[in-house]
Design a protein around this motif. Structure first.
Motif, mmCIF file in Angstrom:
data_model
loop_
_atom_site.group_PDB
_atom_site.id
_atom_site.type_symbol
_atom_site.label_atom_id
_atom_site.label_comp_id
_atom_site.label_asym_id
_atom_site.label_seq_id
_atom_site.Cartn_x
_atom_site.Cartn_y
_atom_site.Cartn_z
ATOM 1 N N LEU A 245 57.954 27.763 10.300
ATOM 2 C CA LEU A 245 57.587 28.194 8.945
ATOM 3 C C LEU A 245 57.369 29.547 8.764
ATOM 4 O O LEU A 245 57.552 30.135 7.416
ATOM 5 C CB LEU A 245 55.954 27.467 8.718
ATOM 6 N N ASP A 246 57.547 30.385 9.494
ATOM 7 C CA ASP A 246 57.448 31.923 9.441
ATOM 8 C C ASP A 246 58.779 32.260 9.128
ATOM 9 O O ASP A 246 59.068 33.585 9.147
ATOM 10 C CB ASP A 246 56.948 32.609 10.685
ATOM 11 N N GLY A 247 59.745 31.353 9.220
ATOM 12 C CA GLY A 247 61.359 31.923 8.804
ATOM 13 C C GLY A 247 62.029 32.110 10.272
ATOM 14 O O GLY A 247 63.476 32.275 10.244
ATOM 15 N N SER A 248 61.541 32.181 11.448
ATOM 16 C CA SER A 248 62.369 32.574 12.715
ATOM 17 C C SER A 248 63.132 31.305 13.046
ATOM 18 O O SER A 248 62.844 30.127 12.470
ATOM 19 C CB SER A 248 61.469 32.808 13.797
ATOM 20 N N THR A 249 64.449 31.435 13.657
ATOM 21 C CA THR A 249 65.230 30.366 13.725
ATOM 22 C C THR A 249 66.154 30.669 14.602
ATOM 23 O O THR A 249 66.355 31.691 15.265
ATOM 24 C CB THR A 249 65.935 30.022 12.549
ATOM 25 N N GLY A 250 66.686 29.543 15.305
ATOM 26 C CA GLY A 250 67.840 29.792 16.516
ATOM 27 C C GLY A 250 68.508 28.631 16.652
ATOM 28 O O GLY A 250 68.224 27.476 16.184
ATOM 29 N N GLU A 251 69.670 28.584 17.229
ATOM 30 C CA GLU A 251 70.607 27.342 17.532
ATOM 31 C C GLU A 251 70.234 26.912 18.979
ATOM 32 O O GLU A 251 70.000 27.831 19.767
ATOM 33 C CB GLU A 251 71.890 27.931 17.683
ATOM 34 N N LEU A 252 70.315 25.589 19.255
ATOM 35 C CA LEU A 252 69.963 25.029 20.582
ATOM 36 C C LEU A 252 71.283 24.606 21.247
ATOM 37 O O LEU A 252 71.831 23.599 20.320
ATOM 38 C CB LEU A 252 68.843 24.138 20.202
ATOM 39 N N ARG A 253 71.638 24.738 22.325
ATOM 40 C CA ARG A 253 72.565 24.141 23.134
ATOM 41 C C ARG A 253 72.094 23.537 24.304
ATOM 42 O O ARG A 253 71.436 24.098 25.025
ATOM 43 C CB ARG A 253 73.734 25.153 23.407
ATOM 44 N N GLN A 254 72.410 22.252 24.479
ATOM 45 C CA GLN A 254 71.812 21.380 25.339
ATOM 46 C C GLN A 254 72.579 21.953 26.713
ATOM 47 O O GLN A 254 73.864 22.198 26.823
ATOM 48 C CB GLN A 254 72.216 19.859 25.425
ATOM 49 N N VAL A 255 71.614 22.272 27.924
ATOM 50 C CA VAL A 255 72.202 22.755 29.164
ATOM 51 C C VAL A 255 71.920 21.653 30.316
ATOM 52 O O VAL A 255 72.266 21.833 31.429
ATOM 53 C CB VAL A 255 71.386 23.923 29.439
ATOM 54 N N ALA A 256 71.101 20.701 29.902
ATOM 55 C CA ALA A 256 70.866 19.588 31.016
ATOM 56 C C ALA A 256 70.071 18.371 30.164
ATOM 57 O O ALA A 256 69.797 18.731 28.871
ATOM 58 C CB ALA A 256 69.795 20.138 31.958
ATOM 59 N N PRO A 257 70.181 17.269 30.719
ATOM 60 C CA PRO A 257 69.279 16.214 29.942
ATOM 61 C C PRO A 257 67.968 16.554 29.343
ATOM 62 O O PRO A 257 66.906 16.919 30.320
ATOM 63 C CB PRO A 257 69.293 14.973 30.915
ATOM 64 N N GLY A 258 67.622 16.661 28.039
ATOM 65 C CA GLY A 258 66.425 16.753 27.553
ATOM 66 C C GLY A 258 65.969 18.274 27.663
ATOM 67 O O GLY A 258 65.049 18.698 26.999
ATOM 68 N N ARG A 259 66.885 19.377 28.053
ATOM 69 C CA ARG A 259 66.684 20.692 28.213
ATOM 70 C C ARG A 259 67.854 21.520 27.328
ATOM 71 O O ARG A 259 68.715 21.160 27.353
ATOM 72 C CB ARG A 259 66.622 21.089 29.379
ATOM 73 N N TRP A 260 67.336 22.271 26.294
ATOM 74 C CA TRP A 260 68.171 23.214 25.663
ATOM 75 C C TRP A 260 67.731 24.446 25.548
ATOM 76 O O TRP A 260 66.787 25.023 25.683
ATOM 77 C CB TRP A 260 68.112 22.572 23.924
ATOM 78 N N GLN A 261 68.855 25.435 25.378
ATOM 79 C CA GLN A 261 68.729 26.804 25.415
ATOM 80 C C GLN A 261 68.841 27.332 23.926
ATOM 81 O O GLN A 261 69.856 26.713 23.234
ATOM 82 C CB GLN A 261 69.570 27.460 26.387
ATOM 83 N N SER A 262 68.054 28.377 23.583
ATOM 84 C CA SER A 262 67.987 28.978 22.133
ATOM 85 C C SER A 262 69.001 30.047 22.176
ATOM 86 O O SER A 262 68.909 30.912 23.064
ATOM 87 C CB SER A 262 66.632 29.108 21.452
ATOM 88 N N SER A 263 69.370 30.521 21.037
ATOM 89 C CA SER A 263 70.082 31.586 20.778
ATOM 90 C C SER A 263 69.499 32.231 19.219
ATOM 91 O O SER A 263 69.213 31.447 18.524
ATOM 92 C CB SER A 263 71.674 31.701 20.568
ATOM 93 N N TYR A 264 69.523 33.566 19.144
ATOM 94 C CA TYR A 264 69.019 34.088 18.114
ATOM 95 C C TYR A 264 69.617 33.932 16.799
ATOM 96 O O TYR A 264 70.680 34.550 16.477
ATOM 97 C CB TYR A 264 68.838 35.582 18.237
#
Length: 453
Positions: free
Chosen positions: A64-83
């Protein structure tokens, strides 16, 4: 934004909608065709984070504060974010519970899905079946409902609009629908503002019906091209408020002219060069506004005159660039695919002046696709005359209401939404006024209550 839905939209009788089918889903169920991780979650510290589908196999989170990122899956159930949209790792890891996902761990915070009440539906406007969805906050209290009106995009709003969850997470209902010719809705894609306004009114009726006893106030929010459609819809039948994000109070032709001028000015060109660039734009605009039926000789002549000027390559605009990239045969043959019924000379000001309910316009001071200077000036004129208009300008935001960084190549890359933007939309839906702090927004408000004749 107009004509090119892939880039970073008159009175007629209203056809009463008809109900085909309503499916009431479990508040925790994943929607058909969506990943089970998609949803809105409340973290242990009270923050809200939405998880939405994104390009390919990626997801996008947004707070809600406007921060955001893209998530890519690196393992089952686990995701890494980019700015933001930069592709640079931001150090955030997100882990989801096994499907059907009810919870997550976002960085060092646990979170649980907010159990929104979700109703899928089909309704009809002008004989075309449209597909929509109502999302309400948990509980039984009466709430305002915002009908989300499309821009020019051709993607499914039900799939990509995070506002459908970010608003209910703040206690405000949302109705989202695939506009005609997009997603699962029928009909042909169009930019006929009057027809799209009728569709929005039909969506409003359906949202009102589905919300039933929980409905408090109801109104519209539209971004970009939706800024032309929302005021028309608000004039067709009564609502309680109208919100426009990064829209325009000028014509489609003026939009292209203003974008050409702003882009050339930012590149350091002199007023006489800008005037030549706008003359090129005027020739291209005549061709496209005529439905590609006239103006070819004038366009060829002005292109030949300036083609070898060093600044010619920088003439862009909202759609002039598209015509300039075609030869005469292309313009004549490929142009047919760009006939979307766009009312190029539609002047929105009489409609805006006639809207009697509170309007909120949220603009970006650095918007290239919908330059905000002239629109802001016109809205301030309405405010000065006592109209119920609120203008909120985020000085550093661009089209889409995002902040950005500029690379060495001069290209902008979006990083986040302005802090306060999502809260602002919810607050205006509740009361038709803004009170408090909305980050960097510069706010000017007209009369309250929407009583101006």
């Amino acid at each position: 934004m107009i004509l090119d839905p892939t880039r970073r939209g008159f009175p007629r009788p209203l056809i009463v909608l008809a109900l085909f089918l309503v499916i009431v889903a479990s508040p925790l169920a994943a929607r058909a065709g969506e990943r089970c991780e998609v949803g809105v979650y409340r973290l242990a510290d009270g923050q809200v984070v939405d998880v939405a589908p994104s390009d390919g196999d990626t997801l996008r989170w947004c707070k809600l504060d406007g921060s955001t990122g893209e998530l890519r899956q690196v393992a089952p159930g686990r995701w890494q974010s980019s700015y933001g949209w930069t592709g640079r790792a931001d150090g955030i890891t997100v882990e989801f519970d096994a499907c059907p996902s009810q919870g997550l761990r976002f960085a060092d915070q646990t979170g649980h899905r907010i159990p929104l009440r979700v109703t899928d539906t089909r309704f009809v406007s002008h004989g075309t079946r449209l597909v929509g969805r109502l999302l309400l906050p948990p509980g039984r209290a009466r709430v305002p409902v915002v009908v989300l009106v499309h821009g020019a995009e051709r993607a499914s709003a039900r799939r990509i609009y995070a506002l459908q969850r970010l608003l209910p997470a703040q206690g405000v209902g949302a109705f989202v629908y695939d506009k005609r010719g997009t997603g699962d809705s029928g009909g042909a894609y169009t930019q006929d503002f009057g027809l799209l306004a009728d569709d929005a009114v039909a969506a409003m009726h359906e949202a009102r019906r589905l919300a039933g006893a929980r409905l408090g106030r109801i109104g519209y929010q539209g971004g970009s091209q939706g800024g032309w459609v929302v005021p028309i819809a608000a004039r067709r039948e009564h609502v309680d408020f109208a919100i426009v994000s990064f829209g325009l109070a000028v014509s489609v032709i003026d939009e292209d002219q203003q974008e050409i001028a702003l882009e050339m000015r930012l590149k350091g060109y002199s007023p006489d060069i800008i005037a030549k660039a706008q003359a090129i734009g005027a020739a291209a605009e005549r061709v496209i506004a005529s439905g590609f039926s006239e103006g070819f000789d004038a366009l060829d002549a002005i292109r030949a005159r300036y083609l070898h000027e060093p600044w010619y390559k920088d003439v862009h605009g909202n759609y002039t660039w598209m015509i300039l990239s075609m030869d005469r045969q292309d313009v004549a043959t490929k142009g047919a695919a760009l006939r979307f019924g766009t009312p190029f000379h539609y002047d929105p000001m009489p409609t805006l002046a006639a809207v009697t309910v509170p309007q909120l316009w949220v603009l970006g001071g650095k918007d290239l696709e919908a330059p905000s200077a002239e629109t802001s000036r016109r809205l301030r004129g309405l405010i000065a005359r006592g109209h119920p208009v609120t203008l909120a300008l985020y000085p550093d935001a661009e089209h889409g209401m995002t902040l950005f960084e500029t690379g060495k190549n001069g290209e902008r890359v979006s990083t986040r939404f302005p802090n306060g933007y999502f809260r602002m939309l919810a607050d205006f839906a509740r009361t038709g006024r803004l009170q408090g702090d909305y980050g960097a927004a510069q706010i000017e408000q007209g009369s309250a209550g929407g009583t101006h004749p």
